[in-house]
Scaffold this active site. Sequence first.
Site, PDB file in Angstrom:
ATOM      1  CG  LEU A  43      88.504  74.031  19.377  1.00 45.09           C
ATOM      2  CD1 LEU A  43      87.125  73.415  19.198  1.00 45.09           C
ATOM      3  CD2 LEU A  43      89.186  73.455  20.602  1.00 45.09           C
ATOM      4  CG  ASP A  62      91.584  79.078   8.458  1.00 49.71           C
ATOM      5  OD1 ASP A  62      91.366  78.430   9.503  1.00 49.71           O
ATOM      6  OD2 ASP A  62      91.189  80.246   8.292  1.00 49.71           O
ATOM      7  CB  VAL A  88      85.012  73.244   3.974  1.00 45.54           C
ATOM      8  CG1 VAL A  88      86.429  73.239   4.531  1.00 45.54           C
ATOM      9  CG2 VAL A  88      84.053  73.988   4.896  1.00 45.54           C
ATOM     10  CB  SER A 167      78.895  71.014  18.581  1.00 45.25           C
ATOM     11  OG  SER A 167      78.548  71.774  19.734  1.00 45.25           O
ATOM     12  CE1 TYR A 180      78.649  75.336  15.421  1.00 40.78           C
ATOM     13  CE2 TYR A 180      77.537  74.484  17.378  1.00 40.78           C
ATOM     14  CZ  TYR A 180      78.697  74.718  16.656  1.00 40.78           C
ATOM     15  OH  TYR A 180      79.909  74.308  17.171  1.00 40.78           O
ATOM     16  CE  LYS A 184      79.772  71.890  14.678  1.00 41.71           C
ATOM     17  NZ  LYS A 184      81.028  71.528  13.975  1.00 41.71           N
TER      18      LYS A 184
END
Length: 272
Positions: A43, A62, A88, A167, A180, A184
Amino acid sequence: MTDSTTPANSDSGITATEVGGITAVPGLLTGKVAVITGAAQGLGLAMAHSLVDSGARVVIGDMNAEAIEAAVSELGGSDIAAGVVCNVSSLEAVQELADTAANTFGGVDIWVNNAGITRDATIRKMTEQQFDDVISVHLRGTWNGLKVATALMREQDRGGSIVNVSSISGKVGNAGQSNYSAAKAGIVGMTKAVSKEVAFKNIRINAIQPGFINTAMTAAMPQHAIDSKLADIPLGRAGEPEEVASVVLFLASGLSSYLTGTVTEISGGRHI
């Protein structure tokens, strides 16, 4: 489905995917500099292509150095793109990403917090490390990006646009993804809070919530799981990475100049 592009309008120069989504508007972002985390593939790389094809120069962060090198070449080389190995979860590493954009291309106008990982397990089996790893990359990573990007944009005093990638699971929750889904969902709250802090400097912060998108990860799912998800989507198909990228392009550009603190679901109508 394919990600190849065909002209949507021969007079406008706008390109579109075969499913009809606009992927680039040539000249829309001329003179702009974008930073995208997790952008060496998937993405994030689709987002980078959309912004570059619309005139921006891009710095990608990355963890995969080899993939970064390939992505920079694919995007058009060092005059157009640069890459930095970046975890990150580290504020220092994210600051280095911003410094690279400032030193190489003269600043940052657009920042996309896209980097992410999964460590799926039911709560009975999930370890503390699996929980912490996902929270660290998604939630802390987004906070790091917001802290660094807003500071630089305020210093530049020319505003800017930040897009946080949440998400649809942050809205509805997914079994086996308590880490997750929590991260999100947290990104949505963070988006709304920080957008209120920096709007007076014309820094806009918005979030997107992709649903079931055709990626390497979803392609690896068993067919019965894919069929089950598709059955819940009113549009009747998975989304394409370019369709997510087109929404990022809109939010990154002046086309969305009066939007901040919003959450856009890119889910084909699933979970509406």
